[in-house]
Scaffold this active site. Structure first.
Site, PDB file in Angstrom:
ATOM      1  N   ASP A   1     -31.602 -47.359  59.488  1.00  0.00           N
ATOM      2  CA  ASP A   1     -32.675 -46.719  59.045  1.00  0.00           C
ATOM      3  C   ASP A   1     -33.432 -46.163  60.375  1.00  0.00           C
ATOM      4  O   ASP A   1     -32.968 -46.339  61.618  1.00  0.00           O
ATOM      5  CB  ASP A   1     -33.679 -47.151  58.152  1.00  0.00           C
ATOM      6  N   ASP A   2     -34.823 -46.190  60.354  1.00  0.00           N
ATOM      7  CA  ASP A   2     -35.512 -45.726  61.710  1.00  0.00           C
ATOM      8  C   ASP A   2     -35.438 -46.664  62.546  1.00  0.00           C
ATOM      9  O   ASP A   2     -34.972 -48.021  62.569  1.00  0.00           O
ATOM     10  CB  ASP A   2     -37.020 -45.570  61.193  1.00  0.00           C
TER      11      ASP A   2
ATOM     12  N   LYS B   1     -29.521 -39.957  56.308  1.00  0.00           N
ATOM     13  CA  LYS B   1     -31.066 -39.914  55.651  1.00  0.00           C
ATOM     14  C   LYS B   1     -32.026 -39.476  56.297  1.00  0.00           C
ATOM     15  O   LYS B   1     -32.078 -39.644  57.681  1.00  0.00           O
ATOM     16  CB  LYS B   1     -31.432 -41.378  55.341  1.00  0.00           C
TER      17      LYS B   1
ATOM     18  N   ASP C   1     -35.398 -38.007  56.749  1.00  0.00           N
ATOM     19  CA  ASP C   1     -36.961 -38.430  56.372  1.00  0.00           C
ATOM     20  C   ASP C   1     -37.746 -37.136  56.610  1.00  0.00           C
ATOM     21  O   ASP C   1     -37.367 -36.102  57.031  1.00  0.00           O
ATOM     22  CB  ASP C   1     -37.349 -39.629  56.942  1.00  0.00           C
TER      23      ASP C   1
ATOM     24  N   SER D   1     -35.474 -36.908  51.730  1.00  0.00           N
ATOM     25  CA  SER D   1     -36.967 -37.479  51.499  1.00  0.00           C
ATOM     26  C   SER D   1     -37.598 -36.194  51.131  1.00  0.00           C
ATOM     27  O   SER D   1     -38.941 -36.470  50.527  1.00  0.00           O
ATOM     28  CB  SER D   1     -37.322 -38.081  52.588  1.00  0.00           C
TER      29      SER D   1
ATOM     30  N   ARG E   1     -35.266 -38.550  47.267  1.00  0.00           N
ATOM     31  CA  ARG E   1     -36.373 -39.577  47.254  1.00  0.00           C
ATOM     32  C   ARG E   1     -37.416 -39.043  46.544  1.00  0.00           C
ATOM     33  O   ARG E   1     -38.061 -38.254  46.922  1.00  0.00           O
ATOM     34  CB  ARG E   1     -36.851 -40.184  48.350  1.00  0.00           C
TER      35      ARG E   1
ATOM     36  N   ASP F   1     -41.894 -45.519  49.076  1.00  0.00           N
ATOM     37  CA  ASP F   1     -41.020 -46.512  49.552  1.00  0.00           C
ATOM     38  C   ASP F   1     -41.262 -47.768  48.670  1.00  0.00           C
ATOM     39  O   ASP F   1     -42.075 -48.137  48.335  1.00  0.00           O
ATOM     40  CB  ASP F   1     -41.762 -46.897  50.967  1.00  0.00           C
TER      41      ASP F   1
END
Ligand SMILES: *[C@@H]1O[C@H](CO)[C@@H](O)[C@H](O)[C@H]1NC(C)=O
Ligand SMILES: *[C@@H]1O[C@H](CO)[C@@H](O)[C@H](O)[C@H]1NC(C)=O
Length: 423
Positions: free
Chosen positions: A86-87, A164, A166, A198, A219, A223
């Site tokens: 992830d980030d 992914k 965002d 997202s 999404r 979160d």
């Protein structure tokens, strides 16, 4: 034509209709069933100090250790496949000359091709985070804005299998244009990459028809956090929007309620069962976020329950819905395989006790319902198994029979009803 043939033709038409009657979604051959895997974020957040927190920091060793454990602890054998960063993996700046993104040189000293090869050599797949805007959500790295083609190519060069994307820092960016544009650049690389968007989360009125055309996953809720409250809020959000959400999901395209938080600190055993069962009903990606080395045995057993993973991965790909909600009780239903000889499908049914039942909110609750009220109308009846104890056959139930279940607070009971043949 004989009766049975007639029914198989009807069945074929039904399946074809599921496929054709819905608007076409993104077709890159991926995510025919919801992806299974592991992602760092909820558990490991943005820990970057590897001196103070060597086990928890976002670094190549975390992902290598996780890849090892996915295999050695039996998770990959039941389908968990994607290892997703992830980030907080990036250097703060792009390469001055090439403008390419770079992984943090201290935490990923051997680069992402090394890590990607390591993961692939374990028979697993490699996922990576990025952001469509100016910066990533944790402010640590540059976003993709202005560099869609470059970043898609860089990801392809790193042999990424799952992106992914965002949506933070998007001033002056129209997501309805940006997400499709990045998707086209992914496509142009020629490397198949699951595209997880997202997008709807950052919009008041998402256009799911459009989103589905460009993304494998999207999404739709906040979160996830490590708590029953967060899990039940996500369920309620789905319930409120299920009319729209269920229309667009199917093989290749899925609603994403975010990670499975099982195996951490705040989700008790009952709530762990609940999240798993409902995520399977939703046809959600099952992406764990936990430290696989410290997952307790009873939670590991839940995460590796093949019968429940089987519901999640059901080949019909029809997402379930909440069909009844009153007081503390919710009933969630999903059509699944197999069909009987008359083309009647099976059902996965989850009975939820959300835990506000008066006069005793925190007591187990006994609930009974006549099955035909849930739409179970096969005259010859259904064989029933408890999906948490799948060897246990609970017997034959007819549509007019009462089905009785006792549900723990913040808990769930979860059954599969398989129609018997009609002669
Ligand atoms: C690119 O898009 C085409 C058309 O939808 C599709 O057939 C192909 O599989 C896609 N390729 C990749 C690598 O995503
Ligand atoms: C469902 O989608 C329609 C059309 O986009 C929209 O008008 C409506 O508000 C949505 N319903 C919910 C509950 O979000």
């Amino acid at each position: 034509m004989p009766r049975e043939d007639c029914y198989s033709v009807l069945l074929a038409l039904f399946v074809l209709c599921i496929w054709l009657c819905s608007v076409a979604g993104l077709e890159n051959g991926l995510a025919r069933t919801p992806p299974l895997g592991w992602m760092a974020f909820e558990r490991f957040r943005c820990v970057t100090d590897c001196v103070k927190f060597p086990r928890d920091c976002i670094s190549e060793s975390l992902f290598m250790r996780t890849a090892d454990l996915l295999v050695s602890e039996g998770y990959s054998a039941v389908g968990y496949e994607y290892v997703i960063i992830d980030d907080c993996w990036m250097e703060r700046r792009r390469n001055e000359i090439t403008k390419e993104l770079m992984p943090d040189r201290e935490r990923f000293p051997r680069g992402l091709n090394f890590l990607s090869d390591y993961i692939h050599n374990k028979g697993l797949k490699f996922g990576l985070y990025h952001d469509i805007g100016e910066k990533t959500c944790m402010h640590l790295g540059p976003g993709a804005n202005g560099y869609y083609a470059k970043d898609a190519e860089t990801f392809a060069n790193w042999n990424v299998d799952y992106v992914k994307l965002d949506g933070c820092f998007i001033k002056n960016i129209n997501l309805d244009i940006a997400y499709p544009a990045f998707g086209r650049e992914l496509n142009k690389t020629g490397r198949p990459m699951v595209y997880s968007c997202s997008w709807p989360y950052y919009q008041k009125h998402p256009n799911y028809k459009l989103i589905k055309k460009h993304c494998n996953l999207w999404r739709f809720a906040d979160d996830i956090r490590d708590s029953f409250d967060s899990v039940s809020k996500t369920m309620f959000k789905y319930y409120k929007e299920q009319h729209n959400l269920t229309k667009h999901a199917g093989p290749g395209n899925w609603n994403d309620p975010d990670m499975l938080v099982l195996g951490n600190y705040r989700l008790g055993y009952e709530a762990s069962r609940l999240q798993l069962a409902i995520w399977a009903i939703l046809a959600a990606p099952l992406i764990m976020t936990n430290d696989l080395q410290t997952v307790r045995p009873e939670i590991k057993k839940l995460l590796q329950n093949r019968a429940i993973i089987g519901v999640d991965q059901d080949p019909l790909g029809i997402p379930g819905r909440c069909v009844y909600i009153a007081g503390s009780i919710q009933i969630w239903v999903r059509p699944v395989m197999p069909f009987n000889n008359m083309g009647v499908h099976s059902y996965a049914v989850a009975f939820v006790n959300i835990g506000n039942y008066e006069p005793c909110p925190l007591c187990p609750l006994t609930y009974e319902i006549v099955l035909e009220r849930l739409g179970l109308q096969n005259n010859m009846g259904y064989r029933v198994i408890d999906l948490f104890v799948p060897i246990q056959d609970l017997g034959l139930f007819k549509p007019k029979d009462k089905f009785i279940t006792r549900i723990n607070p913040s808990g769930v009971t979860f059954f599969k009803f398989t129609p018997v043949d009609i002669y």
